[in-house]
Motif scaffolding. Structure first.
Motif, PDB file in Angstrom:
ATOM      1  N   MET A   1     -60.633 -20.046-100.598  1.00 53.99           N
ATOM      2  CA  MET A   1     -61.652 -20.160-101.635  1.00 53.99           C
ATOM      3  C   MET A   1     -61.557 -21.530-102.296  1.00 53.99           C
ATOM      4  SD  MET A   1     -62.524 -17.456-104.690  1.00 53.99           S
ATOM      5  CE  MET A   1     -61.028 -17.812-105.614  1.00 53.99           C
ATOM      6  N   LYS A   2     -62.692 -22.182-102.465  1.00 57.04           N
ATOM      7  CA  LYS A   2     -62.737 -23.529-103.015  1.00 57.04           C
ATOM      8  C   LYS A   2     -63.157 -23.496-104.473  1.00 57.04           C
ATOM      9  CE  LYS A   2     -64.853 -28.069-102.346  1.00 57.04           C
ATOM     10  NZ  LYS A   2     -65.830 -28.854-101.537  1.00 57.04           N
ATOM     11  N   ALA A   3     -62.394 -24.180-105.328  1.00 58.52           N
ATOM     12  CA  ALA A   3     -62.708 -24.280-106.748  1.00 58.52           C
ATOM     13  C   ALA A   3     -63.209 -25.689-107.053  1.00 58.52           C
ATOM     14  CB  ALA A   3     -61.480 -23.973-107.599  1.00 58.52           C
ATOM     15  N   THR A   4     -64.322 -25.778-107.770  1.00 61.61           N
ATOM     16  CA  THR A   4     -64.922 -27.054-108.119  1.00 61.61           C
ATOM     17  C   THR A   4     -65.340 -27.026-109.577  1.00 61.61           C
ATOM     18  OG1 THR A   4     -65.814 -27.295-105.882  1.00 61.61           O
ATOM     19  CG2 THR A   4     -66.751 -28.703-107.591  1.00 61.61           C
ATOM     20  N   GLN A   5     -64.910 -28.022-110.353  1.00 60.97           N
ATOM     21  CA  GLN A   5     -65.393 -28.118-111.734  1.00 60.97           C
ATOM     22  C   GLN A   5     -66.781 -28.737-111.711  1.00 60.97           C
ATOM     23  OE1 GLN A   5     -62.817 -30.148-114.505  1.00 60.97           O
ATOM     24  NE2 GLN A   5     -64.039 -29.502-116.277  1.00 60.97           N
ATOM     25  N   ILE A   6     -67.758 -28.028-112.272  1.00 65.40           N
ATOM     26  CA  ILE A   6     -69.130 -28.505-112.207  1.00 65.40           C
ATOM     27  C   ILE A   6     -69.635 -29.045-113.539  1.00 65.40           C
ATOM     28  CG2 ILE A   6     -69.687 -26.969-110.285  1.00 65.40           C
ATOM     29  CD1 ILE A   6     -71.124 -25.175-112.288  1.00 65.40           C
ATOM     30  N   SER A   7     -68.897 -28.789-114.627  1.00 72.37           N
ATOM     31  CA  SER A   7     -69.252 -29.334-115.943  1.00 72.37           C
ATOM     32  C   SER A   7     -68.026 -29.211-116.830  1.00 72.37           C
ATOM     33  CB  SER A   7     -70.451 -28.587-116.546  1.00 72.37           C
ATOM     34  OG  SER A   7     -70.117 -27.249-116.852  1.00 72.37           O
ATOM     35  N   ASP A   8     -68.149 -29.574-118.084  1.00 72.68           N
ATOM     36  CA  ASP A   8     -66.991 -29.572-118.982  1.00 72.68           C
ATOM     37  C   ASP A   8     -66.360 -28.193-119.105  1.00 72.68           C
ATOM     38  OD1 ASP A   8     -67.328 -32.255-119.471  1.00 72.68           O
ATOM     39  OD2 ASP A   8     -68.326 -31.988-121.417  1.00 72.68           O
ATOM     40  N   HIS A   9     -67.177 -27.145-119.085  1.00 72.59           N
ATOM     41  CA  HIS A   9     -66.677 -25.804-119.359  1.00 72.59           C
ATOM     42  C   HIS A   9     -66.774 -24.849-118.171  1.00 72.59           C
ATOM     43  CE1 HIS A   9     -67.894 -27.470-123.319  1.00 72.59           C
ATOM     44  NE2 HIS A   9     -66.843 -26.821-123.761  1.00 72.59           N
ATOM     45  N   ILE A  10     -67.280 -25.292-117.036  1.00 79.97           N
ATOM     46  CA  ILE A  10     -67.613 -24.360-115.947  1.00 79.97           C
ATOM     47  C   ILE A  10     -66.989 -24.792-114.629  1.00 79.97           C
ATOM     48  CG2 ILE A  10     -69.495 -23.229-114.685  1.00 79.97           C
ATOM     49  CD1 ILE A  10     -71.315 -23.869-117.065  1.00 79.97           C
ATOM     50  N   TRP A  11     -66.417 -23.821-113.937  1.00 81.12           N
ATOM     51  CA  TRP A  11     -65.903 -24.005-112.580  1.00 81.12           C
ATOM     52  C   TRP A  11     -66.641 -23.065-111.637  1.00 81.12           C
ATOM     53  CZ3 TRP A  11     -63.178 -25.373-116.661  1.00 81.12           C
ATOM     54  CH2 TRP A  11     -62.287 -26.444-116.577  1.00 81.12           C
ATOM     55  N   SER A  12     -66.864 -23.528-110.428  1.00 76.78           N
ATOM     56  CA  SER A  12     -67.444 -22.718-109.370  1.00 76.78           C
ATOM     57  C   SER A  12     -66.355 -22.365-108.371  1.00 76.78           C
ATOM     58  CB  SER A  12     -68.566 -23.490-108.663  1.00 76.78           C
ATOM     59  OG  SER A  12     -68.991 -22.811-107.502  1.00 76.78           O
ATOM     60  N   LEU A  13     -66.292 -21.093-107.993  1.00 81.48           N
ATOM     61  CA  LEU A  13     -65.374 -20.625-106.959  1.00 81.48           C
ATOM     62  C   LEU A  13     -66.210 -20.147-105.790  1.00 81.48           C
ATOM     63  CD1 LEU A  13     -62.857 -18.555-109.135  1.00 81.48           C
ATOM     64  CD2 LEU A  13     -62.843 -21.005-108.642  1.00 81.48           C
ATOM     65  N   LYS A  14     -65.938 -20.695-104.610  1.00 80.99           N
ATOM     66  CA  LYS A  14     -66.792 -20.427-103.453  1.00 80.99           C
ATOM     67  C   LYS A  14     -65.991 -19.957-102.255  1.00 80.99           C
ATOM     68  CE  LYS A  14     -68.457 -23.836-100.883  1.00 80.99           C
ATOM     69  NZ  LYS A  14     -69.300 -24.958-100.384  1.00 80.99           N
ATOM     70  N   THR A  15     -66.538 -18.967-101.562  1.00 84.62           N
ATOM     71  CA  THR A  15     -66.038 -18.577-100.257  1.00 84.62           C
ATOM     72  C   THR A  15     -67.224 -18.506 -99.307  1.00 84.62           C
ATOM     73  OG1 THR A  15     -64.577 -17.013 -99.112  1.00 84.62           O
ATOM     74  CG2 THR A  15     -66.251 -16.068-100.551  1.00 84.62           C
ATOM     75  N   TRP A  16     -66.915 -18.333 -98.017  1.00 89.84           N
ATOM     76  CA  TRP A  16     -67.970 -18.248 -96.993  1.00 89.84           C
ATOM     77  C   TRP A  16     -67.798 -16.980 -96.180  1.00 89.84           C
ATOM     78  CZ3 TRP A  16     -72.025 -21.418 -95.333  1.00 89.84           C
ATOM     79  CH2 TRP A  16     -72.175 -22.623 -96.022  1.00 89.84           C
ATOM     80  N   ILE A  17     -68.861 -16.232 -96.011  1.00 92.41           N
ATOM     81  CA  ILE A  17     -68.943 -15.192 -94.976  1.00 92.41           C
ATOM     82  C   ILE A  17     -70.335 -15.304 -94.381  1.00 92.41           C
ATOM     83  CG2 ILE A  17     -68.954 -12.734 -94.474  1.00 92.41           C
ATOM     84  CD1 ILE A  17     -66.857 -12.267 -96.453  1.00 92.41           C
ATOM     85  N   MET A  18     -70.481 -16.204 -93.438  1.00 91.15           N
ATOM     86  CA  MET A  18     -71.754 -16.575 -92.824  1.00 91.15           C
ATOM     87  C   MET A  18     -72.630 -17.382 -93.789  1.00 91.15           C
ATOM     88  SD  MET A  18     -72.726 -13.180 -90.590  1.00 91.15           S
ATOM     89  CE  MET A  18     -74.004 -14.039 -89.678  1.00 91.15           C
ATOM     90  N   ILE A  19     -72.632 -17.013 -95.042  1.00 95.44           N
ATOM     91  CA  ILE A  19     -73.340 -17.771 -96.069  1.00 95.44           C
ATOM     92  C   ILE A  19     -72.368 -18.013 -97.231  1.00 95.44           C
ATOM     93  CG2 ILE A  19     -75.652 -16.899 -95.496  1.00 95.44           C
ATOM     94  CD1 ILE A  19     -75.320 -14.905 -97.807  1.00 95.44           C
ATOM     95  N   PRO A  20     -72.627 -19.028 -98.061  1.00 94.34           N
ATOM     96  CA  PRO A  20     -71.742 -19.244 -99.212  1.00 94.34           C
ATOM     97  C   PRO A  20     -71.916 -18.152-100.252  1.00 94.34           C
ATOM     98  CG  PRO A  20     -73.617 -20.737 -99.313  1.00 94.34           C
ATOM     99  CD  PRO A  20     -73.695 -20.048 -97.983  1.00 94.34           C
ATOM    100  N   ILE A  21     -70.835 -17.835-100.930  1.00 93.40           N
ATOM    101  CA  ILE A  21     -70.842 -16.894-102.046  1.00 93.40           C
ATOM    102  C   ILE A  21     -70.105 -17.552-103.201  1.00 93.40           C
ATOM    103  CG2 ILE A  21     -70.119 -14.629-102.891  1.00 93.40           C
ATOM    104  CD1 ILE A  21     -70.233 -13.650 -99.990  1.00 93.40           C
ATOM    105  N   HIS A  22     -70.808 -17.729-104.308  1.00 96.40           N
ATOM    106  CA  HIS A  22     -70.223 -18.357-105.490  1.00 96.40           C
ATOM    107  C   HIS A  22     -70.050 -17.348-106.621  1.00 96.40           C
ATOM    108  CE1 HIS A  22     -72.026 -21.928-103.507  1.00 96.40           C
ATOM    109  NE2 HIS A  22     -71.078 -22.613-104.124  1.00 96.40           N
ATOM    110  N   VAL A  23     -68.967 -17.510-107.371  1.00 96.36           N
ATOM    111  CA  VAL A  23     -68.826 -16.933-108.703  1.00 96.36           C
ATOM    112  C   VAL A  23     -68.454 -18.088-109.625  1.00 96.36           C
ATOM    113  CG1 VAL A  23     -68.087 -14.715-107.745  1.00 96.36           C
ATOM    114  CG2 VAL A  23     -66.360 -16.363-108.480  1.00 96.36           C
ATOM    115  N   TRP A  24     -68.500 -17.836-110.942  1.00 93.38           N
ATOM    116  CA  TRP A  24     -68.255 -18.933-111.881  1.00 93.38           C
ATOM    117  C   TRP A  24     -67.294 -18.513-112.971  1.00 93.38           C
ATOM    118  CZ3 TRP A  24     -73.133 -17.336-110.282  1.00 93.38           C
ATOM    119  CH2 TRP A  24     -73.747 -18.191-109.365  1.00 93.38           C
TER     120      TRP A  24
END
Length: 223
Positions: A1-24
């Motif tokens: 699972m990949k974690a990316t900071q997208i703004s000062d207060h928010i991180w995106s956590l992403k995995t793939w199962i044929m398509i991307p799936i994000h939670v925040w």
């Protein structure tokens, strides 16, 4: 699972199962809010990231809607953090299995009955801000779909209101969308809020998404 900071207060956590799936993950003064809960395989990664972030405990889970790929890790997460789970009141009977989702023959229970509670609204029907996020009712993909706007960071966390490709807005996946034309109408939230950045579950980030709204609606209306 990949974690990316997208703004000062928010991180995106992403995995793939044929398509991307994000939670925040959203940080507020009192701790951490999780937006959507992905699939079961994401649970351990979400818990490890919250611990590594050291921004306080998980305080709540906010759901954009109740489809299985948005609630899958709730049970495991609640074993570690017994926090409240919120969704739109319209969505709750569908995800608890009392009603079949539109265009589905049978009701399916995706979460335990009584696990979730309704997002609070005032007498005018406006949602209360929670965890630094303002909920907005955006039905169409599901009956009680909600998007969450972080005003300080000007980021809209929009669940399955859209998909995207190469930074371009695309409609939500038709096979899983209850009412496509209602979803297209709900996309007008971009004009109302004019966020700097749009985050969606199945796709990549879209910058200045309101600039694409007119062409998006013209393309997909009546389809």
């Amino acid at each position: 699972m990949k974690a990316t900071q997208i703004s000062d207060h928010i991180w995106s956590l992403k995995t793939w199962i044929m398509i991307p799936i994000h939670v925040w993950i959203v940080i507020d003064e009192d701790g951490v809010t999780l937006i959507d809960a992905g699939i079961p395989q994401m649970a351990n990664g979400i818990l490890k990231f919250i611990k590594r972030l050291q921004a306080g405990p998980l305080k709540r889970i906010l759901l954009t809607h109740g489809h299985s790929d948005h609630v899958g890790s709730i049970k495991r997460i609640l074993q570690t953090y017994p926090v409240p789970v919120y969704a739109h009141r319209i969505e709750i009977p569908y995800m608890e299995g009392d009603l079949p989702y539109p265009r589905r023959k049978k009701a399916v229970q995706f979460v335990t009955k009584g696990l979730s509670q309704a997002l609070q609204q005032n007498e005018q029907g406006n949602f209360h801000t929670i965890g630094g996020l303002k909920p907005y009712f955006t039905p169409g993909h599901s009956p009680g779909h909600v998007a969450y706007y972080h005003e300080k960071d000007q980021v809209l966390l929009a669940g399955d209101l859209f998909t995207s490709k190469n930074g371009n807005l695309k409609r939500p996946m038709p096979i899983f969308t209850a009412d496509m034309q209602e979803a297209i109408r709900s996309s007008s939230i971009l004009l109302d809020l004019n966020p700097k950045r749009l985050e969606i579950c199945h796709g990549d980030s879209v910058y200045s998404p309101a600039d694409q709204l007119a062409s998006y609606q013209n393309k997909y209306k009546n389809q």
